[in-house]
Design an enzyme around this catalytic site. Structure first.
Site, PDB file in Angstrom:
ATOM      1  N   TYR A   1      59.933 107.898 106.620  1.00 17.73           N
ATOM      2  CA  TYR A   1      59.819 108.139 108.067  1.00 17.73           C
ATOM      3  C   TYR A   1      58.345 108.293 108.444  1.00 17.73           C
ATOM      4  O   TYR A   1      57.863 107.662 109.397  1.00 17.73           O
ATOM      5  CB  TYR A   1      60.604 109.391 108.455  1.00 17.73           C
ATOM      6  CG  TYR A   1      60.535 109.725 109.931  1.00 17.73           C
ATOM      7  CD1 TYR A   1      61.160 108.914 110.877  1.00 17.73           C
ATOM      8  CD2 TYR A   1      59.837 110.844 110.384  1.00 17.73           C
ATOM      9  CE1 TYR A   1      61.090 109.215 112.240  1.00 17.73           C
ATOM     10  CE2 TYR A   1      59.768 111.146 111.740  1.00 17.73           C
ATOM     11  CZ  TYR A   1      60.395 110.331 112.656  1.00 17.73           C
ATOM     12  OH  TYR A   1      60.324 110.623 114.002  1.00 17.73           O
TER      13      TYR A   1
ATOM     14  N   SER B   1      54.775 110.360 115.913  1.00 16.72           N
ATOM     15  CA  SER B   1      55.358 111.666 115.581  1.00 16.72           C
ATOM     16  C   SER B   1      54.272 112.524 114.931  1.00 16.72           C
ATOM     17  O   SER B   1      53.239 111.994 114.482  1.00 16.72           O
ATOM     18  CB  SER B   1      56.485 111.442 114.569  1.00 16.72           C
ATOM     19  OG  SER B   1      56.935 112.670 114.032  1.00 16.72           O
TER      20      SER B   1
END
Ligand SMILES: NC(=O)c1ccc[n+]([C@@H]2O[C@H](COP(=O)([O-])OP(=O)(O)OC[C@H]3O[C@@H](n4cnc5c(N)ncnc54)[C@H](OP(=O)(O)O)[C@@H]3O)[C@@H](O)[C@H]2O)c1
Length: 248
Positions: free
Chosen positions: A156, A143
């Site tokens: 995350y 990501s």
């Protein structure tokens, strides 16, 4: 662009929605055999039926990537059904962002289990087959959060940094086996991902951000197709992409 895609056997974790679903559609349309794994049986079975209805090859196996033996069964099913595994896309993930002070420790555990251990289990299942084949391609989904950290994204982002770190180690280790490795790090893409956020304030902020920024999921699928369709001796190691309008 079917070169390098047609007739390849592609396992996709998290194939029930979002980026995994979009990849399954694009790669199936270009002649790949698709093996879908996710927990929502109805969704992956409906997608597999749709792809086969259009003349493609696809199977679905209910899989929770937090169970190593389930991921092994998914990969074994690919080899059993289609004779080999050419690509695994370790894509399953969730993003329940929150401030650390809110101590959503169960969600931290979940992100570590799915986003890191799930990817490792995918590697563990696919690697022995690919070593024997002396060919294969492992695509791990990181990501922008694997490059940048902000308030609310600590855990995350840590999982997505971990995906990049382990993918780079893997890249170097699999040289003797002619295996390719690709990290794909998307920015905001319109999927069900923001629905995994339970923190009301963070959820509202991220949903507004996605509403303003997010681009369609086939943007990701085209990155997968690009990496797969390179000649055998070209290894696309990392792709970082964002919506054109996304700054951070
Ligand atoms: N969308 C974005 O903006 C964006 C940006 C950067 C990175 N990513 C990454 O892209 C990946 C895919 O996410 P998405 O955006 O497509 O979101 P999504 O639509 O929510 O899809 C997530 C997928 O992961 C699966 N999944 C979650 N937990 C699982 C588990 N325990 N076992 C098996 N499958 C599981 C879900 O399937 P089931 O619920 O059916 O199990 C679903 O298919 C994630 O790794 C995410 O971190 C997305």
């Amino acid at each position: 662009m079917t070169q390098g895609i047609q007739n390849k056997v592609v396992v996709i974790t998290g194939g029930s929605s979002g980026l995994g679903e979009a990849s399954a559609r694009l790669l199936s349309a270009q002649g790949a055999s698709i093996v879908l794994g996710a927990r929502r049986k109805d969704r992956i079975e409906a997608l597999a039926a749709e792809l086969t209805g259009k003349g493609g090859k696809a199977i679905a196996l209910t899989t929770d990537v937090t169970g190593r033996e389930q991921v092994q069964k998914l990969v074994d099913a690919a080899v059993h059904s289609y004779g080999r595994i050419d690509v695994i896309i370790n894509n399953a993930g969730l993003m329940p962002q929150s401030l650390l002070e809110h101590l959503k420790v169960d969600e931290w555990d979940q992100m570590i289990d799915v986003n890191i251990k799930g990817v490792l289990y995918g590697i563990a299942a696919a690697l022995p087959y690919m070593q024997k084949q002396k060919a294969g391609h492992i695509i791990n989904v990181s990501s922008v959060a694997g490059h940048k950290v902000g308030p609310g994204s600590s855990v995350y982002a840590a999982t997505k940094h971990a995906v990049r770190a382990l993918s780079e180690g893997l890249r170097q280790e699999v040289k003797p086996y002619n295996i390719r490795t690709t990290i794909i790090s998307p920015g905001a893409v319109a999927t069900e991902l923001p629905n995994t956020i339970t923190d009301a304030a963070v959820g509202a902020r991220i949903k507004t951000f996605y509403a303003d920024m997010a681009i369609p999921a086939d943007s990701f699928a085209r990155c997968v197709a690009f990496a797969m369709s390179q000649p055998e001796d070209v290894d696309i190691n990392e792709i970082l992409f964002r919506p054109t309008r996304q700054e951070l």
